[in-house]
Design a protein around this motif. Structure first.
Motif, PDB file in Angstrom:
ATOM      1  N   ALA A 162      66.325  25.916  23.774  1.00  0.00           N
ATOM      2  CA  ALA A 162      66.447  26.778  22.600  1.00  0.00           C
ATOM      3  C   ALA A 162      67.375  27.972  22.824  1.00  0.00           C
ATOM      4  O   ALA A 162      66.941  29.120  22.854  1.00  0.00           O
ATOM      5  N   GLU A 163      68.651  27.697  22.967  1.00  0.00           N
ATOM      6  CA  GLU A 163      69.622  28.780  23.137  1.00  0.00           C
ATOM      7  C   GLU A 163      70.545  28.704  21.923  1.00  0.00           C
ATOM      8  O   GLU A 163      71.466  27.878  21.866  1.00  0.00           O
ATOM      9  N   ILE A 164      70.232  29.553  20.955  1.00  0.00           N
ATOM     10  CA  ILE A 164      70.939  29.457  19.673  1.00  0.00           C
ATOM     11  C   ILE A 164      72.405  29.845  19.816  1.00  0.00           C
ATOM     12  O   ILE A 164      73.276  29.360  19.096  1.00  0.00           O
ATOM     13  N   GLY A 165      72.683  30.722  20.781  1.00  0.00           N
ATOM     14  CA  GLY A 165      74.066  31.138  21.026  1.00  0.00           C
ATOM     15  C   GLY A 165      74.948  29.935  21.350  1.00  0.00           C
ATOM     16  O   GLY A 165      76.088  29.838  20.886  1.00  0.00           O
ATOM     17  N   LEU A 166      74.401  29.001  22.142  1.00  0.00           N
ATOM     18  CA  LEU A 166      75.188  27.806  22.508  1.00  0.00           C
ATOM     19  C   LEU A 166      75.448  26.931  21.282  1.00  0.00           C
ATOM     20  O   LEU A 166      76.522  26.345  21.142  1.00  0.00           O
ATOM     21  N   TRP A 167      74.431  26.835  20.443  1.00  0.00           N
ATOM     22  CA  TRP A 167      74.557  26.014  19.221  1.00  0.00           C
ATOM     23  C   TRP A 167      75.650  26.612  18.317  1.00  0.00           C
ATOM     24  O   TRP A 167      76.601  25.937  17.926  1.00  0.00           O
ATOM     25  N   ALA A 168      75.493  27.924  18.041  1.00  0.00           N
ATOM     26  CA  ALA A 168      76.465  28.609  17.185  1.00  0.00           C
ATOM     27  C   ALA A 168      77.844  28.608  17.861  1.00  0.00           C
ATOM     28  O   ALA A 168      78.871  28.411  17.197  1.00  0.00           O
ATOM     29  N   GLY A 169      77.852  28.796  19.176  1.00  0.00           N
ATOM     30  CA  GLY A 169      79.121  28.832  19.917  1.00  0.00           C
ATOM     31  C   GLY A 169      79.871  27.515  19.790  1.00  0.00           C
ATOM     32  O   GLY A 169      81.095  27.486  19.607  1.00  0.00           O
ATOM     33  N   ALA A 170      79.141  26.400  19.888  1.00  0.00           N
ATOM     34  CA  ALA A 170      79.781  25.085  19.786  1.00  0.00           C
ATOM     35  C   ALA A 170      80.374  24.916  18.381  1.00  0.00           C
ATOM     36  O   ALA A 170      81.515  24.457  18.226  1.00  0.00           O
ATOM     37  N   ILE A 171      79.617  25.325  17.369  1.00  0.00           N
ATOM     38  CA  ILE A 171      80.112  25.212  15.985  1.00  0.00           C
ATOM     39  C   ILE A 171      81.391  26.043  15.836  1.00  0.00           C
ATOM     40  O   ILE A 171      82.396  25.584  15.281  1.00  0.00           O
ATOM     41  N   GLU A 172      81.349  27.248  16.394  1.00  0.00           N
ATOM     42  CA  GLU A 172      82.517  28.133  16.319  1.00  0.00           C
ATOM     43  C   GLU A 172      83.747  27.517  16.988  1.00  0.00           C
ATOM     44  O   GLU A 172      84.863  27.651  16.497  1.00  0.00           O
ATOM     45  N   ARG A 173      83.534  26.851  18.129  1.00  0.00           N
ATOM     46  CA  ARG A 173      84.671  26.225  18.832  1.00  0.00           C
ATOM     47  C   ARG A 173      85.396  25.238  17.920  1.00  0.00           C
ATOM     48  O   ARG A 173      86.623  25.171  17.914  1.00  0.00           O
ATOM     49  N   PHE A 174      84.626  24.461  17.143  1.00  0.00           N
ATOM     50  CA  PHE A 174      85.267  23.504  16.230  1.00  0.00           C
ATOM     51  C   PHE A 174      85.982  24.239  15.099  1.00  0.00           C
ATOM     52  O   PHE A 174      87.110  23.898  14.745  1.00  0.00           O
ATOM     53  N   LEU A 175      85.316  25.257  14.545  1.00  0.00           N
ATOM     54  CA  LEU A 175      85.932  25.987  13.430  1.00  0.00           C
ATOM     55  C   LEU A 175      87.235  26.644  13.900  1.00  0.00           C
ATOM     56  O   LEU A 175      88.256  26.567  13.224  1.00  0.00           O
ATOM     57  N   HIS A 176      87.185  27.247  15.094  1.00  0.00           N
ATOM     58  CA  HIS A 176      88.392  27.913  15.614  1.00  0.00           C
ATOM     59  C   HIS A 176      89.515  26.930  15.881  1.00  0.00           C
ATOM     60  O   HIS A 176      90.682  27.260  15.732  1.00  0.00           O
ATOM     61  N   ALA A 177      89.142  25.705  16.303  1.00  0.00           N
ATOM     62  CA  ALA A 177      90.192  24.713  16.611  1.00  0.00           C
ATOM     63  C   ALA A 177      90.738  24.080  15.329  1.00  0.00           C
ATOM     64  O   ALA A 177      91.638  23.248  15.389  1.00  0.00           O
ATOM     65  N   GLY A 178      90.169  24.444  14.175  1.00  0.00           N
ATOM     66  CA  GLY A 178      90.727  23.968  12.906  1.00  0.00           C
ATOM     67  C   GLY A 178      89.924  22.881  12.207  1.00  0.00           C
ATOM     68  O   GLY A 178      90.324  22.404  11.157  1.00  0.00           O
ATOM     69  N   THR A 179      88.777  22.462  12.765  1.00  0.00           N
ATOM     70  CA  THR A 179      87.933  21.481  12.056  1.00  0.00           C
ATOM     71  C   THR A 179      87.315  22.218  10.864  1.00  0.00           C
ATOM     72  O   THR A 179      86.644  23.231  11.051  1.00  0.00           O
ATOM     73  N   GLU A 180      87.585  21.708   9.675  1.00  0.00           N
ATOM     74  CA  GLU A 180      87.107  22.458   8.494  1.00  0.00           C
ATOM     75  C   GLU A 180      85.668  22.129   8.132  1.00  0.00           C
ATOM     76  O   GLU A 180      84.923  22.985   7.668  1.00  0.00           O
ATOM     77  N   ARG A 181      85.308  20.865   8.325  1.00  0.00           N
ATOM     78  CA  ARG A 181      83.960  20.464   7.900  1.00  0.00           C
ATOM     79  C   ARG A 181      83.071  20.295   9.121  1.00  0.00           C
ATOM     80  O   ARG A 181      83.155  19.284   9.821  1.00  0.00           O
TER      81      ARG A 181
END
Ligand code: PEP
Ligand code: MN
Length: 362
Positions: free
Chosen positions: A143-162
């Protein structure tokens, strides 16, 4: 009340209305026949929007079935084409991404054992640069929410829109009838951090047992989650991975049909709900008042311990408290695990409080 209906993944991502997405398919793709027959039956019984299938299986122990690999990727895609259902597959590194894209997967998902590793997540996010494919990110095993949010952010930053999240529960050593603890509050924490990210629930990996899939799915719907990913197999008992938690396509249909899906919070204030909430507010006030009284007593106890030179923590007393109160909870049809956890917190603060008081005195 509404029902789940088949929709395109783009439609789902872009819609602001509550319209849960159904993802179904086997834990692992095992053979062309298993995949196709499962897909056909799912299509017949349930409003599926995405067909899932694991091709590379990250298993906890070596020697378990680790997936068939690239050949199975083709079987998944063929079953999707045959049933006119878009497909999704788990990818755990850049090679998987290359193959999944080459074969024509429509959506990729990141597994719980990959979300824990920022190196792999970054590698996958970079392999997807310039590619328009949606990505679903499962919560990390712990249960490390930072890792979950961090992974999502990595995709958004790399340009994955959805990008959407998948809540699949968290590993816990506590005794539980679930394979992974739902710890629903973590999905609220993720929502608070990233309100625009839709959350799908994976009741299969939370439950670990097919008899619990319906109740977990209903809780997910009650909490306003935006989709369900349910492991479904034409013959779950002989599945090569996760046999206990997979359901048959016809059972999937029954589960989906019997779910109550809430469209929105009622606009008209509901008088019955308001009365019950007022009653809860009164009880919550009482809980705080009782705890305050308990801390007053703790203060007197700390003074005596200090005067008599007694230690703050008494293991035997703590064990007796847990035993008595969990038994009491059980006799009142409450969860003993909840009462244990509650008192562990109360007790921790009580010990901290006494330590603080005694430090001040000396
Ligand atoms: C799966 O979906 O089959 C899977 C391996 O899930 P998780 O990553 O949630 O364990
Ligand atoms: Mn599985």
């Amino acid at each position: 009340m509404t029902t789940i209906h088949t929709q395109s993944i783009e439609e789902w991502f872009d819609s602001t209305a509550i319209s849960p997405l159904l993802i179904a398919g086997p834990c692992s793709v095992e053979s062309p026949e298993q995949m196709l027959e499962t897909a056909q039956q799912i299509k017949r019984h349930a409003p599926v929007s995405l067909l899932r299938g694991g091709v590379w299986k990250p298993r906890t122990k070596p020697g378990s079935f680790e997936g068939i690999g690239s050949e199975a990727m083709r079987w998944l895609i063929d079953a999707g084409k045959e049933t006119e259902t878009p497909t999704t597959v788990e990818v755990a590194n850049a090679d998987h991404v290359e193959l999944a894209l080459k074969e024509g997967a429509d959506v990729l998902w990141i597994g719980a054992r990959t979300t824990v590793n920022p190196f792999y997540v970054q590698e996958i996010a970079e392999a997807l640069k310039g590619v328009k494919i949606p990505v679903l990110v499962k919560n990390p095993i712990h249960a490390e929410i930072g890792l979950w949010a961090g992974a999502i952010e990595r995709f958004l930053h790399a340009g994955t829109e959805r990008v959407a999240a998948v809540h699949r529960g968290f590993f816990s050593t506590a005794k539980s009838h679930y394979r992974n603890e739902p710890e629903w509050q973590h999905s609220f924490d993720l929502r608070a951090l990233m309100p625009e990210i839709k959350i799908i629930c994976d009741p299969s990996h939370i439950a670990g047992d097919r008899s619990l899939i319906h109740e977990v799915s209903q809780v997910a719907m009650d909490l306003g989650m935006e989709g369900l990913m349910i492991e479904t197999h034409r013959n779950p008992d002989v599945a090569l991975s996760d046999p206990l938690q997979q359901v048959t396509p016809s059972r999937l249909g029954e589960i989906i049909r019997s779910l109550k899906i809430h469209t929105e919070v009622p606009v008209e204030p509901n008088a019955e709900l308001a009365t019950l909430r007022e009653a809860l507010d009164v009880l919550d006030d009482q809980i705080v008042d009782v705890l305050q009284k308990r801390f007053e007593k703790v203060k007197d106890i700390a003074a005596i311990k200090e005067r008599e030179g007694l230690s703050i923590f008494h293991m035997e007393r703590w064990l007796k408290l847990v035993q008595e109160q969990t038994a009491r909870a059980e006799s009142k049809h409450m969860s003993p695990a909840f009462i244990h956890e509650l008192f562990a917190l109360v007790h921790k603060y009580s010990v901290d409080y006494q330590t603080e008081l005694i430090k001040k005195e000396s």
